[in-house]
Design an enzyme around this catalytic site. Sequence first.
Site, PDB file in Angstrom:
ATOM      1  N   SER A 169      21.411 -48.266  12.997  1.00 53.22           N
ATOM      2  CA  SER A 169      21.125 -48.964  14.253  1.00 53.22           C
ATOM      3  C   SER A 169      19.784 -49.653  14.133  1.00 53.22           C
ATOM      4  O   SER A 169      18.904 -49.196  13.385  1.00 53.22           O
ATOM      5  CB  SER A 169      21.086 -47.959  15.415  1.00 53.22           C
ATOM      6  OG  SER A 169      20.574 -48.552  16.601  1.00 53.22           O
ATOM      7  N   TYR A 218      18.685 -40.350  19.362  1.00 51.27           N
ATOM      8  CA  TYR A 218      19.583 -41.262  18.647  1.00 51.27           C
ATOM      9  C   TYR A 218      18.807 -42.048  17.592  1.00 51.27           C
ATOM     10  O   TYR A 218      19.222 -42.131  16.430  1.00 51.27           O
ATOM     11  CB  TYR A 218      20.228 -42.207  19.646  1.00 51.27           C
ATOM     12  CG  TYR A 218      21.160 -43.234  19.044  1.00 51.27           C
ATOM     13  CD1 TYR A 218      22.446 -42.893  18.667  1.00 51.27           C
ATOM     14  CD2 TYR A 218      20.749 -44.564  18.872  1.00 51.27           C
ATOM     15  CE1 TYR A 218      23.314 -43.837  18.123  1.00 51.27           C
ATOM     16  CE2 TYR A 218      21.600 -45.506  18.323  1.00 51.27           C
ATOM     17  CZ  TYR A 218      22.884 -45.139  17.951  1.00 51.27           C
ATOM     18  OH  TYR A 218      23.738 -46.073  17.405  1.00 51.27           O
TER      19      TYR A 218
END
Length: 271
Positions: A155, A168
Site C-alpha cells: 500500500s 495497517y
Amino acid sequence: MTESGASGHLRFAGRVAFVTGAGRGIGEAVARTLYAQGASVVATDVDGAAVAAVAAALAGSAAAPPPGRFLARPLDVADPGAVRAAVAAAVAELGPVDVLVNVAGVLHTGPAAAVDDEAWARVFAVNSSGVFHTCREIAPAMAGRGRGSIVTVASDAAGVPRVGMAAYAASKAAATMFTKCLGLEYARSGVRCNVVAPGSTDTAMQRSLWEGDSVPQRVLEGDPGRYRNAVPLGRIADPADVADAVAFLASDEARHITMQQLYVDGGASMR
C-alpha cells in the site's frame, strides 16, 4: 480490465501462479489477469465461496478459455500449516510455482494508540506474517530452479503516514521490507521480489471507508485535515490498474527489476 494481456500475448503460458486474497478486489483482478495471459492460477482466499465464485464465472465465460487452469482454494495465510499444505497441493497438481503474488490483507482503522491487542495481532498475522508464510514455502523452491518472481501488493500507506491507519500501514511496511530483503538474499538465485503499492482503489475495502457509493471528493481532492494529498490524475484506481502493474513485474519484461516498490496511486504519494 485488461485481461487479454497488456502486451497482447500469453506471456505466462506454461507457468504456474499462486495468488492470495483472490476472492475479490485487487486479488481477483490479479488472478484473472494472470490466467488470461496464459498462467495456470491457484487462486486462494480465506473466503472459499468468494474465490470459488470467481472460478465459476471464468468457467462460464463465453470466450475461448486460455491454455492454463484456474483452481480456487480456501486459505487463511495467517495459518502457516495451511499455507504449507496449500502450496504442496498446488505443486502436486500443477507443478512448481513460477509466480507468487501476495494480495491477502485486512484493514483496521482508528487512532494509533487506541488499537487493541487483538486487532493489532490480526492485521500483522495476515498482512505481514501471511507474506512471510507464503514466501517461506515458495521462494526456496524457486531458487532451486534458478528462476521465479514474487510480487507483494502492499500500500502507499507503507511509505506515507496515514491518520487512523497505523496498524495497517505498519503491517504493510513490514511486508514491503521483508519482500525487499528476500529479493536481496535471492537475487543471485534468479528470483526477483518486488512490491506494488496501490493508493485508493475501488475495492470493497476502500468502499468501507466511504459514506456512500460514490467516490468522496476528499479522496480525489485531498483532505488537509487528515494530511492527505490529492490524486493528481483525478481518478480512483480500478483493481485492473494494479493487476496490470503486478503482471508487468511478474513477467520477463521486468527481468532486470528486483527489490523495487512501484506506486500505483495516480501520483498521490508524489513518489
